[in-house]
Design an enzyme around this catalytic site. Sequence first.
Site, mmCIF file in Angstrom:
data_model
loop_
_atom_site.group_PDB
_atom_site.id
_atom_site.type_symbol
_atom_site.label_atom_id
_atom_site.label_comp_id
_atom_site.label_asym_id
_atom_site.label_seq_id
_atom_site.Cartn_x
_atom_site.Cartn_y
_atom_site.Cartn_z
ATOM 1 N N ARG A 1 2.238 1.394 -5.745
ATOM 2 C CA ARG A 1 2.253 0.541 -4.554
ATOM 3 C C ARG A 1 0.887 -0.053 -4.254
ATOM 4 O O ARG A 1 0.726 -0.896 -3.377
ATOM 5 C CB ARG A 1 2.746 1.325 -3.341
ATOM 6 C CG ARG A 1 4.178 1.777 -3.402
ATOM 7 C CD ARG A 1 4.560 2.530 -2.141
ATOM 8 N NE ARG A 1 4.459 1.667 -0.999
ATOM 9 C CZ ARG A 1 5.449 0.865 -0.578
ATOM 10 N NH1 ARG A 1 6.583 0.835 -1.253
ATOM 11 N NH2 ARG A 1 5.302 0.099 0.477
ATOM 12 N N CYS B 1 0.881 -1.175 0.000
ATOM 13 C CA CYS B 1 0.000 0.000 0.000
ATOM 14 C C CYS B 1 0.912 1.216 0.000
ATOM 15 O O CYS B 1 2.095 1.119 0.310
ATOM 16 C CB CYS B 1 -0.874 0.033 1.252
ATOM 17 S SG CYS B 1 -2.020 -1.329 1.344
ATOM 18 N N LYS C 1 4.049 -3.199 -6.381
ATOM 19 C CA LYS C 1 5.470 -3.083 -6.658
ATOM 20 C C LYS C 1 6.324 -3.728 -5.576
ATOM 21 O O LYS C 1 7.336 -4.344 -5.863
ATOM 22 C CB LYS C 1 5.856 -1.608 -6.772
ATOM 23 C CG LYS C 1 7.326 -1.363 -7.070
ATOM 24 C CD LYS C 1 7.758 -2.017 -8.360
ATOM 25 C CE LYS C 1 9.218 -1.822 -8.661
ATOM 26 N NZ LYS C 1 9.662 -2.613 -9.823
ATOM 27 N N HIS D 1 10.349 -34.358 -20.959
ATOM 28 C CA HIS D 1 9.881 -35.078 -19.763
ATOM 29 C C HIS D 1 8.463 -34.685 -19.393
ATOM 30 O O HIS D 1 8.051 -34.856 -18.247
ATOM 31 C CB HIS D 1 10.845 -34.816 -18.598
ATOM 32 C CG HIS D 1 12.238 -35.283 -18.904
ATOM 33 N ND1 HIS D 1 12.592 -36.625 -18.958
ATOM 34 C CD2 HIS D 1 13.346 -34.590 -19.247
ATOM 35 C CE1 HIS D 1 13.868 -36.729 -19.273
ATOM 36 N NE2 HIS D 1 14.361 -35.517 -19.463
ATOM 37 N N TRP E 1 -3.736 -1.762 -1.582
ATOM 38 C CA TRP E 1 -3.647 -3.052 -2.275
ATOM 39 C C TRP E 1 -4.275 -4.018 -1.277
ATOM 40 O O TRP E 1 -3.684 -4.302 -0.229
ATOM 41 C CB TRP E 1 -2.192 -3.406 -2.560
ATOM 42 C CG TRP E 1 -2.022 -4.643 -3.399
ATOM 43 C CD1 TRP E 1 -2.055 -4.734 -4.752
ATOM 44 C CD2 TRP E 1 -1.803 -5.972 -2.906
ATOM 45 N NE1 TRP E 1 -1.844 -6.026 -5.144
ATOM 46 C CE2 TRP E 1 -1.699 -6.813 -4.046
ATOM 47 C CE3 TRP E 1 -1.667 -6.544 -1.650
ATOM 48 C CZ2 TRP E 1 -1.475 -8.185 -3.956
ATOM 49 C CZ3 TRP E 1 -1.442 -7.909 -1.556
ATOM 50 C CH2 TRP E 1 -1.361 -8.722 -2.689
ATOM 51 N N GLU F 1 12.232 -15.927 -15.954
ATOM 52 C CA GLU F 1 11.979 -14.484 -15.798
ATOM 53 C C GLU F 1 11.136 -13.969 -16.954
ATOM 54 O O GLU F 1 10.236 -13.139 -16.782
ATOM 55 C CB GLU F 1 13.292 -13.730 -15.703
ATOM 56 C CG GLU F 1 13.223 -12.231 -15.948
ATOM 57 C CD GLU F 1 12.249 -11.490 -15.044
ATOM 58 O OE1 GLU F 1 11.815 -12.053 -14.016
ATOM 59 O OE2 GLU F 1 11.887 -10.351 -15.394
ATOM 60 N N GLU G 1 2.867 -11.066 -16.004
ATOM 61 C CA GLU G 1 2.429 -10.035 -15.049
ATOM 62 C C GLU G 1 1.929 -8.761 -15.722
ATOM 63 O O GLU G 1 1.191 -7.992 -15.108
ATOM 64 C CB GLU G 1 3.521 -9.709 -14.036
ATOM 65 C CG GLU G 1 4.717 -8.976 -14.557
ATOM 66 C CD GLU G 1 5.685 -8.596 -13.424
ATOM 67 O OE1 GLU G 1 5.271 -8.408 -12.275
ATOM 68 O OE2 GLU G 1 6.878 -8.496 -13.714
ATOM 69 N N LYS H 1 7.627 -11.773 -16.669
ATOM 70 C CA LYS H 1 7.387 -10.494 -17.361
ATOM 71 C C LYS H 1 6.117 -10.548 -18.200
ATOM 72 O O LYS H 1 5.257 -9.682 -18.136
ATOM 73 C CB LYS H 1 8.563 -10.140 -18.262
ATOM 74 C CG LYS H 1 9.736 -9.482 -17.600
ATOM 75 C CD LYS H 1 9.488 -8.112 -17.062
ATOM 76 C CE LYS H 1 9.353 -7.935 -15.593
ATOM 77 N NZ LYS H 1 9.822 -8.806 -14.620
ATOM 78 N N ASN I 1 -0.181 0.248 6.427
ATOM 79 C CA ASN I 1 0.358 -0.688 5.434
ATOM 80 C C ASN I 1 0.857 -1.892 6.219
ATOM 81 O O ASN I 1 1.627 -1.744 7.151
ATOM 82 C CB ASN I 1 1.508 -0.028 4.655
ATOM 83 C CG ASN I 1 2.138 -0.995 3.654
ATOM 84 O OD1 ASN I 1 1.541 -2.014 3.324
ATOM 85 N ND2 ASN I 1 3.344 -0.688 3.211
ATOM 86 N N GLY I 2 0.404 -3.075 5.862
ATOM 87 C CA GLY I 2 0.854 -4.281 6.557
ATOM 88 C C GLY I 2 -0.355 -5.146 6.917
ATOM 89 O O GLY I 2 -1.436 -4.989 6.369
#
Length: 593
Positions: A28, A2, A588, A494, A73, A471, A478, A475, A99-100
Amino acid sequence: MCGIFGYVGSRRDAGTLVVEGLKNLEYRGYDSWGMAYKPNGSIVVRKDIGKISDVRSEDFGAPCSLAIAHTRWATHGGVTQCNAHPHLSCDGKIAVVHNGIVENYGPLRDALKTKGHTFLSQTDTEIIPHLIEEEMKNTADFAAAVRGAVRKLDGRFAVVAMHTDSQSLVAARNGSPLIIGAIKGATQGYCVASDIPAFLEHTRTVQYLDDGEMAVSDGRGILFSDIATGAERTKREIEITWSPEQARKGDFEHYMLKEIMEQKESVARAVNQNEEQILTLAKAIQEARGTFLVGCGTAGKACMAADYFFSVVAGKHVNYTPASEFKLYHRFLKPESLVIVVSQSGETADVLEAMRVAKSKGSKVLAVVNVEGSTIHRDADYTLLINAGPERAVASTKALTGQLAVLLLIAYALAGKLRDGRTVLLETAAEINDMLNPRYVERLKKLAEKLKDCRDLFIIGKGWNYPMALESAIKIQEVSYVHAEGFAGGELKHGPIALIEQGTPCIVLAGEDEVQQDILNNATELKARGAFIIGVAPRKHEVFDAWIKVPDAAAAQPIVNIIPIQVLSYFLAVSRGKNPDMPRNLAKSVTVK
Ligand code: AGP
């Protein structure tokens, strides 16, 4: 997770100031927004679902000199106006943003209910103003009441509170970041925020709240203290080197593309490290008995690539573990161990937890971070800054290549070849500068438009390109929401190869290295089953249906291979009508476990 921003000082447009500043923290959290100020002496709260960027800050210009604001968030409670912060006490005199996560909010809420408190939202945060209200029954000192309340909280939090009858802004921190910005001169005042971009246009003079600390300011001065004991703390002022321009989009439509293009300079900045410091760190790694590489998400893939760097370049065995899995390796930590943590924000909860355990076992911690003054930066035994500048887009791009560059430099130093490493990396930085030209970007944009309706997209790599395949998937997933998956090329037969159908796009990451033929053979297996092969390589190979040319960068190949994938991901998102800067469900900095 947040964004928090508060102001107290001589300016009389505090409401406008905090809403405008909050827009710099939108990355955020962008589920909902809210603010509290005192336009006529009493607290007024305005909040709603949606993005703070859509809000007119001038609507909050009524004269006042104290205000707080928040972008959310969602963790506890859905995305609704009622669940947006700030939250109020029963008497409406106390407003709080947070925030938390309050891990013990259930029993605290029940206890408050038995005392007659009523709650409007589904959030854990809402109990905090009510806890403060209860404390105010025993003291008229608002800051003391906040201290009493936050001491009851279990879990990680950053709390900022204000009271109708007090001119003080009170901030308390335990696990989630809070940074003080000190504004000097005619518009003297103090800002408190989750991250520096919120107030960078007002001041670069910052003071960091540490875990277990509080700050109280009336706008003329500020008092730091220990939450548990109330003992006064002193904090040195630090001058931040970032400029407001660096933290803004400039001529780019999105931060993500701006930050991808900044790699024309940021990789070179990452390489520009103090030689003595690098050699010291290499020695620490050489002498350690057990070295761990720990990170999350994209930063975790930098750690995974470094596992290969240390092995191939320095002949040193190190252990990469995602931070969220590190708990299962605690038993191996000894005072002689070294834990290398990698994090852009320096605030990721899982990484902080890994550090906490490592230090509790007496192990040393080396941090590779981007945000100067972040918790990880301040708590590590050794720190290397990647100097990428502010990274605002949720998708980490320039931080990743900066992390890879620093980790590769350390591997070269470990091999006694620091100068060679610097040469390879500076040549790579120059190649990236050349590569990221308009014509190259345009070709990737066209490829993205060709791929934009694909249902699945696979990426394969081998050696240090395998972490970049993973990675690449992060990208693409997301920002474009396309189902992308990365595989080690050798693993396809496999199982995953069963997924390949006619025309399935498969990106192949390759280099001029000892495993090149292996990965080309894997590509041939895919092509034989109908896949459309997109090669990312220094040379065109027959198996490629499309070829994205990259420099031959030797051990730095992962750095150059991931950059066109970043550009491709960006245009995939844009071509699919998504906002790459604010992807759904993500934030973020993941400051909760
Ligand atoms: C990367 O694009 C993601 N946003 C995410 O995986 C991120 O890398 C991860 O959350 C770690 O963040 P950090 O680097 O700030 O620790």
